[in-house]
Design a protein around this motif. Structure first.
Motif: not given
Length: 287
Positions: A92, A95, A202, A204-207, A209-210, A235, A239
């Motif tokens: 966290k 990031k 970042n 990873d899946k948080t990115m 998805k965009n 990681h 996604g």
């Protein structure tokens, strides 16, 4: 027990890898895609014993923008660079810090007049080279219609990665790039950067998805060969939809210190700024 296949190849769990290779072979080539980092993964980490820069750091090191830019960029690098690989920081916190670095740097690039011509200069730098057998890697994937997804936190963004690959006469039909990007005015000058910002912490899946269009391209290709030069690069696959995953890590420096954590994250470890030969042979084997 770690198996040493050659002086530059380490396979921490040979039985696991053999099982994965068999699963890839049984599913066939149309179920495979490759997911890769860019800097120091597809490109060499050292040239003539000197550490090579990332695409963005070419601007800083070779003074391709203003002297003021280089000075301020080095200040940012010395402030945030050591934090990028600090194992004491939580994900966290890392990031937050990396976003702060990338955001500040993008603003600096725009303020100092980044132009598309500067990207052209950077990608033509003698300090940027594909790994040995890299051209064969690209041709092998293209010939067999295997998608390559490049996920890069590169500070010069998607255009720079595309330009670099095109310079090497690589066709991009099967290549999909997830990276940063800028908005340019009619004179080719950067006037803003697009969000979300992709940074080193970042991917990873948080990115991912965009970028639904990229996910759609490889949705049915659930056997993934992942390439990276940092444990965090593993990681990247979070996604994507996958059944089987072979993770290959390039351990380019500080081998004794970094080897234990690489063994935890990767199925194959390529040492000493290795060539792409092992990867090319693996791809041929699973086709």
């Amino acid at each position: 027990m770690t198996k040493l296949s050659s002086k530059n190849i380490l396979i921490p769990n040979p039985k696991k890898l053999a099982k994965l290779i068999k699963a890839f072979q049984q599913a066939g080539a149309d179920k495979i895609h490759v997911l890769s980092d860019f800097d120091n993964t597809l490109t060499k980490a050292f040239i003539n014993g000197e550490k090579t820069p990332s695409l963005i750091s070419v601007l800083r090191r070779e003074n391709l923008l203003t002297p003021d830019y280089s000075t301020k960029a080095f200040i940012l690098y010395h402030k945030y660079g050591p934090l990028e690989n600090d194992p004491r920081l939580s994900l966290k916190e890392k990031k937050r810090l990396m976003r702060e670095w990338w955001l500040t740097h993008f603003k600096l690039l725009i303020k100092t007049g980044l132009n598309r011509k500067d990207i052209a200069k950077a990608v033509n730098s003698e300090n940027m080279r594909l790994r040995s057998d890299g051209q064969h890697f690209f041709k092998l994937l293209e010939k067999n219609k295997i998608p390559l997804v490049i996920m890069s936190a590169n500070g010069l963004g998607k255009e720079a990665v595309k330009a670099y690959l095109k310079n090497g006469a690589n066709h991009l039909n099967n290549i999909h790039i997830i990276s940063n990007s800028f908005v340019w005015d009619k004179n080719g000058r950067a006037i803003k950067f697009n969000k979300p910002i992709i940074h080193s912490a970042n991917k990873d899946k948080t990115m991912v998805k965009n970028f639904p269009s990229v996910i759609k391209k490889v949705k049915s290709r659930t056997n993934v060969i992942l390439l990276g030069d940092k444990p965090e690069d593993t990681h990247m696959v979070a996604g994507f939809n996958y059944n089987n995953l072979i993770k290959i890590g390039f351990l380019n420096e500080n081998i004794k210190t970094n080897l234990p954590i690489f063994k935890k994250h990767f199925d194959v470890i390529l040492l000493n700024d290795a060539s792409m030969d092992y990867i090319n042979q693996l791809i041929k084997k699973v086709l």
